[in-house]
Design a protein around this motif. Structure first.
Motif, mmCIF file in Angstrom:
data_model
loop_
_atom_site.group_PDB
_atom_site.id
_atom_site.type_symbol
_atom_site.label_atom_id
_atom_site.label_comp_id
_atom_site.label_asym_id
_atom_site.label_seq_id
_atom_site.Cartn_x
_atom_site.Cartn_y
_atom_site.Cartn_z
ATOM 1 N N TRP A 7 1.332 -1.237 0.305
ATOM 2 C CA TRP A 7 -0.071 0.065 0.165
ATOM 3 C C TRP A 7 1.093 1.198 0.111
ATOM 4 O O TRP A 7 2.083 0.935 0.579
ATOM 5 N N GLY A 9 0.030 5.761 0.074
ATOM 6 C CA GLY A 9 -1.279 6.641 -0.038
ATOM 7 C C GLY A 9 -1.591 7.111 1.885
ATOM 8 O O GLY A 9 -0.550 7.824 2.120
ATOM 9 N N TYR A 211 -2.989 -4.166 -9.536
ATOM 10 C CA TYR A 211 -2.705 -3.336 -8.755
ATOM 11 C C TYR A 211 -4.821 -2.263 -8.919
ATOM 12 O O TYR A 211 -5.223 -2.793 -9.688
ATOM 13 N N ARG A 212 -4.506 -1.515 -7.562
ATOM 14 C CA ARG A 212 -6.351 -0.869 -7.932
ATOM 15 C C ARG A 212 -5.964 0.416 -7.092
ATOM 16 O O ARG A 212 -5.595 0.723 -5.739
ATOM 17 N N PRO A 213 -5.996 1.390 -8.150
ATOM 18 C CA PRO A 213 -6.031 2.268 -7.224
ATOM 19 C C PRO A 213 -7.358 2.976 -6.868
ATOM 20 O O PRO A 213 -8.780 2.339 -7.211
ATOM 21 N N CYS A 214 -7.328 3.866 -5.312
ATOM 22 C CA CYS A 214 -8.280 4.105 -4.584
ATOM 23 C C CYS A 214 -8.248 5.694 -5.035
ATOM 24 O O CYS A 214 -7.013 6.392 -5.200
ATOM 25 N N ASP A 215 -9.280 6.483 -4.000
ATOM 26 C CA ASP A 215 -9.367 7.639 -4.214
ATOM 27 C C ASP A 215 -7.647 8.332 -3.070
ATOM 28 O O ASP A 215 -7.419 9.504 -3.207
ATOM 29 N N ILE A 218 -3.330 3.855 -3.670
ATOM 30 C CA ILE A 218 -3.253 2.259 -4.383
ATOM 31 C C ILE A 218 -2.330 1.330 -3.989
ATOM 32 O O ILE A 218 -1.411 1.802 -3.206
ATOM 33 N N THR A 243 4.613 4.234 -8.198
ATOM 34 C CA THR A 243 3.249 5.401 -7.418
ATOM 35 C C THR A 243 4.633 6.032 -6.632
ATOM 36 O O THR A 243 5.426 5.833 -5.671
ATOM 37 N N ASP A 246 0.377 10.791 -5.898
ATOM 38 C CA ASP A 246 -0.980 10.035 -6.646
ATOM 39 C C ASP A 246 -0.983 9.867 -7.807
ATOM 40 O O ASP A 246 -1.775 9.911 -8.839
ATOM 41 N N ARG A 247 0.480 10.048 -8.028
ATOM 42 C CA ARG A 247 1.123 9.621 -9.418
ATOM 43 C C ARG A 247 1.469 8.336 -9.409
ATOM 44 O O ARG A 247 1.920 7.487 -8.935
ATOM 45 N N LEU A 248 0.692 7.316 -10.852
ATOM 46 C CA LEU A 248 0.815 6.542 -11.053
ATOM 47 C C LEU A 248 1.416 6.649 -12.900
ATOM 48 O O LEU A 248 1.729 6.038 -13.522
#
Length: 265
Positions: A7, A9, A211-215, A218, A243, A246-248
């Motif tokens: 994780w 974020g 992967y899964r982006p979240c608000d 990630i 990442t 908030d940049r991927l």
């Protein structure tokens, strides 16, 4: 093989991913749905960053589902960036030093995969680790060796290219003196600020990675943590992701694109 997640974020409690999801990492330790082995009971480990430059580690050789301390620790620990891993050994001993994630300075690293014929090439793998880093060689896995070789290849300056060079060097050795499969590699690594992941294999069977982006961040995981498959994206083979905040970003990761000429004496 193994299962892992990471994780990056906003700060969150570790148990929200390690314990509480529909297909949480602890659930995967005894019932993985994707991959070669459904049971991953040869130890587990955590690495998390919480205000200091270097990560904190917690590892043990118990199956993840049976460790009461793991449940307590993840319930009370919050971090903006953490890695978690459950292990299925491909041959080396079940010991704390062989449990992922591995650490060196500010870096942490975990891996799912193998270098074919590790028992035949282990001594030469150790020889690829720079002398000033060898004190960090605590275990006996090829995973830890790849990590320390990557350090020697310039991980601080080029986190993806250095890992690519390390995987290439180990694959060349496995092709020359090991056995099939020469290289299977899905991994995550971090310096506490950035999180990286890559997926690669010398054949067509690259270990799973999603992967899964979240608000607010990630999630990177060996397999989706819930049934909402539309929210998860598979990382393609021969690809690395990076990442930060908030940049991927996606990058090519192709150790096999390098010349596989003789690097082994």
């Amino acid at each position: 093989m193994c299962r892992f997640l990471a994780w990056a974020g906003a700060k969150r409690f570790l148990d929200e991913l390690v314990m509480d999801q529909e297909q949480s990492l602890v659930h995967q330790s005894r019932n993985a749905l994707i991959g070669k082995t459904p049971i991953n009971a040869d130890g587990f480990g955590l690495a998390w960053y919480s205000g200091r430059e270097t990560p904190c580690f917690y590892k043990d050789t118990n199956p993840a589902w049976s460790d009461a301390n793991l449940k307590q620790l993840t319930h009370h620990t919050k971090s903006h960036l953490f890695l978690a891993h459950v292990r299925a050994s491909t041959g080396t001993a079940t010991s704390r030093n062989n449990c992922h994630p591995f650490g060196c300075g500010k870096w942490s690293f975990m891996h799912n995969g193998q270098a074919g014929g590790h028992d035949r090439i282990r001594q030469q793998l150790d020889g690829m680790i720079p002398g000033h880093l060898y004190d960090h060689r605590l275990g006996a896995t090829e995973s830890e060796a790849i990590f320390l070789i990557a350090h020697g290849e310039g991980l601080d300056a080029e986190p993806i290219a250095a890992m690519e060079r390390a995987v290439h060097r180990v694959e060349v050795l496995a092709r020359a003196k090991g056995s099939l499969p020469h290289m299977r590699f899905a991994a995550c690594w971090s310096d506490g600020d950035r999180l990286f992941a890559a997926r690669y294999a010398s054949d067509r069977f690259a270990p799973s990675l999603h992967y899964r982006p979240c608000d607010d961040g990630i999630i990177i995981a060996s397999e989706p943590l819930d049934a909402k498959n539309g929210d998860w994206a598979e990382i393609p083979a021969n690809t690395a992701i990076e990442t930060r905040g908030d940049r991927l970003q996606m990058h090519v990761f192709e150790p096999n694109g390098r010349s596989l000429d003789a690097e082994v004496a």
